[in-house]
Design a protein around this motif. Structure first.
Motif, mmCIF file in Angstrom:
data_model
loop_
_atom_site.group_PDB
_atom_site.id
_atom_site.type_symbol
_atom_site.label_atom_id
_atom_site.label_comp_id
_atom_site.label_asym_id
_atom_site.label_seq_id
_atom_site.Cartn_x
_atom_site.Cartn_y
_atom_site.Cartn_z
ATOM 1 N N MET A 69 0.842 -1.181 0.000
ATOM 2 C CA MET A 69 0.000 0.000 0.000
ATOM 3 C C MET A 69 0.883 1.239 0.000
ATOM 4 O O MET A 69 1.837 1.339 0.750
ATOM 5 N N ALA A 70 0.585 2.186 -0.840
ATOM 6 C CA ALA A 70 1.347 3.433 -0.892
ATOM 7 C C ALA A 70 0.562 4.527 -0.196
ATOM 8 O O ALA A 70 -0.660 4.534 -0.198
ATOM 9 N N VAL A 71 1.268 5.430 0.403
ATOM 10 C CA VAL A 71 0.664 6.587 1.051
ATOM 11 C C VAL A 71 1.290 7.809 0.405
ATOM 12 O O VAL A 71 2.504 7.931 0.360
ATOM 13 N N PHE A 72 0.462 8.692 -0.109
ATOM 14 C CA PHE A 72 0.998 9.871 -0.770
ATOM 15 C C PHE A 72 0.516 11.128 -0.073
ATOM 16 O O PHE A 72 -0.649 11.247 0.274
ATOM 17 N N ALA A 73 1.437 12.053 0.096
ATOM 18 C CA ALA A 73 1.111 13.313 0.742
ATOM 19 C C ALA A 73 0.395 14.225 -0.246
ATOM 20 O O ALA A 73 0.603 14.145 -1.449
ATOM 21 N N THR A 74 -0.424 15.065 0.261
ATOM 22 C CA THR A 74 -1.110 16.086 -0.506
ATOM 23 C C THR A 74 -0.757 17.411 0.147
ATOM 24 O O THR A 74 -0.784 17.521 1.366
ATOM 25 N N TYR A 75 -0.440 18.396 -0.684
ATOM 26 C CA TYR A 75 0.013 19.680 -0.161
ATOM 27 C C TYR A 75 -0.972 20.782 -0.500
ATOM 28 O O TYR A 75 -1.566 20.792 -1.575
ATOM 29 N N CYS A 76 -1.111 21.717 0.420
ATOM 30 C CA CYS A 76 -1.977 22.871 0.220
ATOM 31 C C CYS A 76 -1.437 23.697 -0.944
ATOM 32 O O CYS A 76 -0.265 24.058 -0.962
ATOM 33 N N GLN A 77 -2.298 24.004 -1.882
ATOM 34 C CA GLN A 77 -1.897 24.754 -3.059
ATOM 35 C C GLN A 77 -1.759 26.240 -2.769
ATOM 36 O O GLN A 77 -1.355 27.002 -3.649
ATOM 37 N N VAL A 78 -2.033 26.662 -1.547
ATOM 38 C CA VAL A 78 -1.833 28.052 -1.157
ATOM 39 C C VAL A 78 -0.527 28.193 -0.374
ATOM 40 O O VAL A 78 0.361 28.935 -0.764
ATOM 41 N N CYS A 79 -0.385 27.455 0.728
ATOM 42 C CA CYS A 79 0.772 27.656 1.613
ATOM 43 C C CYS A 79 1.893 26.645 1.406
ATOM 44 O O CYS A 79 3.007 26.846 1.875
ATOM 45 N N LEU A 94 2.242 23.599 2.640
ATOM 46 C CA LEU A 94 2.432 22.609 3.701
ATOM 47 C C LEU A 94 1.469 21.442 3.500
ATOM 48 O O LEU A 94 0.469 21.559 2.796
ATOM 49 N N PRO A 95 1.755 20.306 4.121
ATOM 50 C CA PRO A 95 0.887 19.141 3.927
ATOM 51 C C PRO A 95 -0.494 19.346 4.538
ATOM 52 O O PRO A 95 -0.639 20.062 5.522
ATOM 53 N N VAL A 96 -1.486 18.711 3.924
ATOM 54 C CA VAL A 96 -2.840 18.750 4.472
ATOM 55 C C VAL A 96 -3.114 17.458 5.233
ATOM 56 O O VAL A 96 -4.211 16.923 5.215
ATOM 57 N N GLN A 97 -2.091 16.978 5.898
ATOM 58 C CA GLN A 97 -2.185 15.805 6.762
ATOM 59 C C GLN A 97 -1.000 15.832 7.726
ATOM 60 O O GLN A 97 -0.046 16.562 7.520
ATOM 61 N N GLN A 98 -1.087 15.039 8.757
ATOM 62 C CA GLN A 98 0.016 14.936 9.720
ATOM 63 C C GLN A 98 0.769 13.619 9.582
ATOM 64 O O GLN A 98 1.732 13.387 10.296
ATOM 65 N N ASP A 99 0.356 12.753 8.689
ATOM 66 C CA ASP A 99 1.031 11.468 8.511
ATOM 67 C C ASP A 99 2.503 11.710 8.195
ATOM 68 O O ASP A 99 2.833 12.585 7.389
ATOM 69 N N HIS A 100 3.396 10.931 8.824
ATOM 70 C CA HIS A 100 4.825 11.083 8.549
ATOM 71 C C HIS A 100 5.589 9.846 8.997
ATOM 72 O O HIS A 100 5.094 9.038 9.772
ATOM 73 N N TYR A 101 6.804 9.723 8.465
ATOM 74 C CA TYR A 101 7.668 8.594 8.805
ATOM 75 C C TYR A 101 8.298 8.781 10.169
ATOM 76 O O TYR A 101 8.718 9.869 10.536
ATOM 77 N N VAL A 102 8.382 7.683 10.908
ATOM 78 C CA VAL A 102 9.069 7.636 12.196
ATOM 79 C C VAL A 102 10.049 6.468 12.106
ATOM 80 O O VAL A 102 9.641 5.346 11.797
ATOM 81 N N PRO A 103 11.344 6.724 12.335
ATOM 82 C CA PRO A 103 12.311 5.615 12.236
ATOM 83 C C PRO A 103 11.988 4.508 13.235
ATOM 84 O O PRO A 103 11.579 4.765 14.362
ATOM 85 N N ALA A 104 12.182 3.272 12.793
ATOM 86 C CA ALA A 104 12.002 2.129 13.690
ATOM 87 C C ALA A 104 13.174 2.072 14.657
ATOM 88 O O ALA A 104 14.225 2.665 14.424
ATOM 89 N N GLU A 105 12.964 1.382 15.759
ATOM 90 C CA GLU A 105 13.994 1.288 16.786
ATOM 91 C C GLU A 105 15.210 0.500 16.295
ATOM 92 O O GLU A 105 16.314 0.693 16.768
#
Length: 178
Positions: A1-11, A13-24
């Protein structure tokens, strides 16, 4: 499954908070999605002042407002979910599908709540300053580490960083109109 970011066409910045977190261990990673099912903590502590990042809308590019109204909701995992539970894929915000542009609801309000993209068509390119942080998911850690954390604060709040962000967004709107 792919997850793609979507960015505000005005500012930009992303229109979501999803992000990568390194594994331990190793070169693996988790994706923090903020839906309560996360196996990890977010890179930055998202608080109420950051909720605006997920409050987005799909603004129609053209077409009849009666048949293609502005849709709003929360962005999660590349989809926008309306309050009624209707899902709109991020694909709808790239000039394909039913031709909608992604915006933060706050940026839309700062731009005067247009009913279509036409009054904002002068905003041709996303702000380049944020380009280095745009990947499949936004690099919040580097963004904040480089001193840009104030841009993540709700531009409609009375907090000093919120007002600073509001000025930044209004300047983008006004500069592009000239």
């Amino acid at each position: 499954m792919a997850v793609f970011a979507t960015y505000c066409q005005v500012c930009g910045l992303p229109v979501q908070q999803d992000h990568y977190v390194p594994a331990e261990v190793g070169d693996y990673f988790h994706i923090w999605r903020g839906d309560g099912d996360d196996a990890c903590d977010p890179i930055i502590a998202f608080e109420a002042e950051h909720a605006w990042l997920r409050d987005a809308l799909g603004l129609r590019i053209d077409g009849d407002a009666l048949f293609m109204p502005t849709v709003s909701g929360i962005v999660h995992d590349g989809d926008l979910e309306s309050p009624a539970g209707q899902l709109f894929s991020a694909d709808l915000f790239d000039g394909e599908g039913d031709d909608r542009m992604a915006l933060h609801a706050a940026c839309w309000r700062l731009a005067g709540e247009p009913s279509s993209w036409a009054p904002l068509a002068h905003l041709r390119d996303l702000p380049e300053a944020e380009d280095r942080y745009r990947r499949q998911l936004f690099d919040f850690k580097s963004f904040v580490g480089d001193g840009h954390g104030w841009m993540l604060v709700d531009p409609e709040s009375d907090a000093p960083d919120g007002l600073r962000n509001q000025r930044r967004i209004l300047a983008l709107i006004e500069a592009a109109a000239e």
